[in-house]
Design a protein around this motif. Structure first.
Motif, PDB file in Angstrom:
ATOM      1  N   LEU A  54       0.823  -1.205   0.000  1.00 42.33           N
ATOM      2  CA  LEU A  54       0.000   0.000   0.000  1.00 42.33           C
ATOM      3  C   LEU A  54       0.860   1.258   0.000  1.00 42.33           C
ATOM      4  O   LEU A  54       0.596   2.222  -0.737  1.00 42.33           O
ATOM      5  CB  LEU A  54      -0.917   0.003   1.228  1.00 42.33           C
ATOM      6  CG  LEU A  54      -2.030  -1.057   1.280  1.00 42.33           C
ATOM      7  CD1 LEU A  54      -2.649  -1.098   2.676  1.00 42.33           C
ATOM      8  CD2 LEU A  54      -3.098  -0.785   0.243  1.00 42.33           C
ATOM      9  N   GLU A  55       1.903   1.253   0.831  1.00 45.70           N
ATOM     10  CA  GLU A  55       2.746   2.438   0.955  1.00 45.70           C
ATOM     11  C   GLU A  55       3.635   2.638  -0.273  1.00 45.70           C
ATOM     12  O   GLU A  55       3.882   3.778  -0.681  1.00 45.70           O
ATOM     13  CB  GLU A  55       3.585   2.327   2.225  1.00 45.70           C
ATOM     14  CG  GLU A  55       2.740   2.428   3.492  1.00 45.70           C
ATOM     15  CD  GLU A  55       3.507   2.097   4.763  1.00 45.70           C
ATOM     16  OE1 GLU A  55       4.599   1.495   4.650  1.00 45.70           O
ATOM     17  OE2 GLU A  55       3.019   2.439   5.864  1.00 45.70           O
ATOM     18  N   ARG A  56       4.092   1.549  -0.853  1.00 53.22           N
ATOM     19  CA  ARG A  56       4.956   1.666  -2.033  1.00 53.22           C
ATOM     20  C   ARG A  56       4.229   2.327  -3.199  1.00 53.22           C
ATOM     21  O   ARG A  56       4.816   3.098  -3.968  1.00 53.22           O
ATOM     22  CB  ARG A  56       5.485   0.289  -2.441  1.00 53.22           C
ATOM     23  CG  ARG A  56       6.469   0.360  -3.600  1.00 53.22           C
ATOM     24  CD  ARG A  56       7.331  -0.882  -3.707  1.00 53.22           C
ATOM     25  NE  ARG A  56       6.537  -2.073  -3.999  1.00 53.22           N
ATOM     26  CZ  ARG A  56       6.242  -3.029  -3.124  1.00 53.22           C
ATOM     27  NH1 ARG A  56       6.675  -2.915  -1.867  1.00 53.22           N
ATOM     28  NH2 ARG A  56       5.535  -4.086  -3.467  1.00 53.22           N
ATOM     29  N   PHE A  57       2.924   2.045  -3.317  1.00 54.38           N
ATOM     30  CA  PHE A  57       2.138   2.637  -4.401  1.00 54.38           C
ATOM     31  C   PHE A  57       1.394   3.900  -3.945  1.00 54.38           C
ATOM     32  O   PHE A  57       0.598   4.463  -4.707  1.00 54.38           O
ATOM     33  CB  PHE A  57       1.146   1.603  -4.948  1.00 54.38           C
ATOM     34  CG  PHE A  57       1.811   0.526  -5.769  1.00 54.38           C
ATOM     35  CD1 PHE A  57       2.135   0.741  -7.102  1.00 54.38           C
ATOM     36  CD2 PHE A  57       2.134  -0.697  -5.191  1.00 54.38           C
ATOM     37  CE1 PHE A  57       2.758  -0.247  -7.853  1.00 54.38           C
ATOM     38  CE2 PHE A  57       2.754  -1.690  -5.934  1.00 54.38           C
ATOM     39  CZ  PHE A  57       3.078  -1.468  -7.273  1.00 54.38           C
ATOM     40  N   ASN A  58       1.642   4.313  -2.679  1.00 55.50           N
ATOM     41  CA  ASN A  58       1.063   5.541  -2.133  1.00 55.50           C
ATOM     42  C   ASN A  58      -0.463   5.545  -2.213  1.00 55.50           C
ATOM     43  O   ASN A  58      -1.093   6.540  -2.598  1.00 55.50           O
ATOM     44  CB  ASN A  58       1.628   6.765  -2.861  1.00 55.50           C
ATOM     45  CG  ASN A  58       1.358   8.065  -2.110  1.00 55.50           C
ATOM     46  OD1 ASN A  58       1.273   8.080  -0.886  1.00 55.50           O
ATOM     47  ND2 ASN A  58       1.214   9.155  -2.841  1.00 55.50           N
ATOM     48  N   VAL A  59      -1.076   4.428  -1.822  1.00 53.61           N
ATOM     49  CA  VAL A  59      -2.539   4.324  -1.837  1.00 53.61           C
ATOM     50  C   VAL A  59      -3.084   4.045  -0.436  1.00 53.61           C
ATOM     51  O   VAL A  59      -4.240   3.646  -0.280  1.00 53.61           O
ATOM     52  CB  VAL A  59      -3.015   3.230  -2.827  1.00 53.61           C
ATOM     53  CG1 VAL A  59      -2.677   3.608  -4.250  1.00 53.61           C
ATOM     54  CG2 VAL A  59      -2.414   1.876  -2.465  1.00 53.61           C
TER      55      VAL A  59
END
Length: 246
Positions: A54-59
């Motif tokens: 989730l954090e890697r794709f900033n969602v």
């Protein structure tokens, strides 16, 4: 070395409004869901890895992870549709006939992978689909692959978050009338029963336990209600009678 390009992805009820057929498939899916008590515990390694995705794709402000479960058997051609409460902070998700729904005015809230590896909504909320133009399609591909590879298809699903996510939400089952999700700040003394939702809280590493079934004074997360409830006032009366809200 060439960079792999992920194919575009369009998920009904997420990127575009659902069709009537989508809603009928949701009804069938919901009736096959296990009760939360029949689900195994979610291992921390998976919540950590999913948080990283989730954090890697900033969602992380758009999506969370949800424990897949259901609470009742829907009548034919009905879905679980959530509407915002007006007297307290929360949402009432109840069986609703597809005939009474404008598909353009709802969006998927909780999604589960199908046997074909596609994300299918099994609970909905009022309001149109969100703008996902800035969300990389690779996020959905990576999430789906992680769930499949780690045998989590029937355990964890994708949840669309509200604009403002309270630190903790408490869920109560109101029998045939569906479920009520309340901001914990509006609930009298409560004890967590089973964590059902996880999201990335600001300033924290990993997924926070953001939604939980909460015990009533009867030591269960079920609220005992006599018959069908159609409006919010009788619902709130039932919650007060159980000593849940003020």
């Amino acid at each position: 070395m060439a960079t792999a390009v992920q194919a575009p992805i369009t998920i009904p009820s997420l990127h575009v409004p659902p069709t009537i057929e989508d809603l009928k498939q949701s009804s069938l899916m919901y009736n096959l869901l296990p009760d939360d008590a029949d689900q195994r515990q979610v291992q921390e390694v998976h919540t950590q890895q999913l948080a990283a995705i989730l954090e890697r794709f900033n969602v992380q402000d758009k999506f969370g992870i949800h424990l897949i479960h259901g609470h009742l058997q829907l009548e034919a051609d009905s879905i679980m549709l959530g509407t915002a409460l007006t007297s307290v902070r929360g949402c009432w998700t109840k069986p609703t006939s597809i005939d009474d729904i404008d598909p353009a005015g709802i969006h998927g809230h909780i999604f589960k992978l199908t046997s074909k590896g596609e994300l299918q909504a099994y609970e909905y909320r009022e309001g149109p689909t969100m703008n996902l133009a800035g969300v990389d399609a690779a996020f959905f591909h990576e999430l789906i692959q992680y769930l499949k590879t780690n045998n989590l298809v029937d355990l964890l699903g994708l949840q669309v978050l509200a604009k403002e996510v309270p630190e903790m939400m408490c869920e109560f089952v109101v029998e045939e009338n569906g479920t009520v999700m309340l901001d914990a700040r509006d609930v009298k003394g409560w004890t967590p029963f089973r964590t059902t939702g996880f999201f990335c809280a600001p300033g924290m590493t990993g997924l926070n336990n953001s939604e939980s079934h909460a015990k009533t004074t009867r030591d269960t997360h079920k609220v005992f209600v006599g018959g069908k409830i159609g409006k919010e006032d009788p619902l709130m009366d039932a919650l007060r009678a159980e000593g849940i809200v003020y």
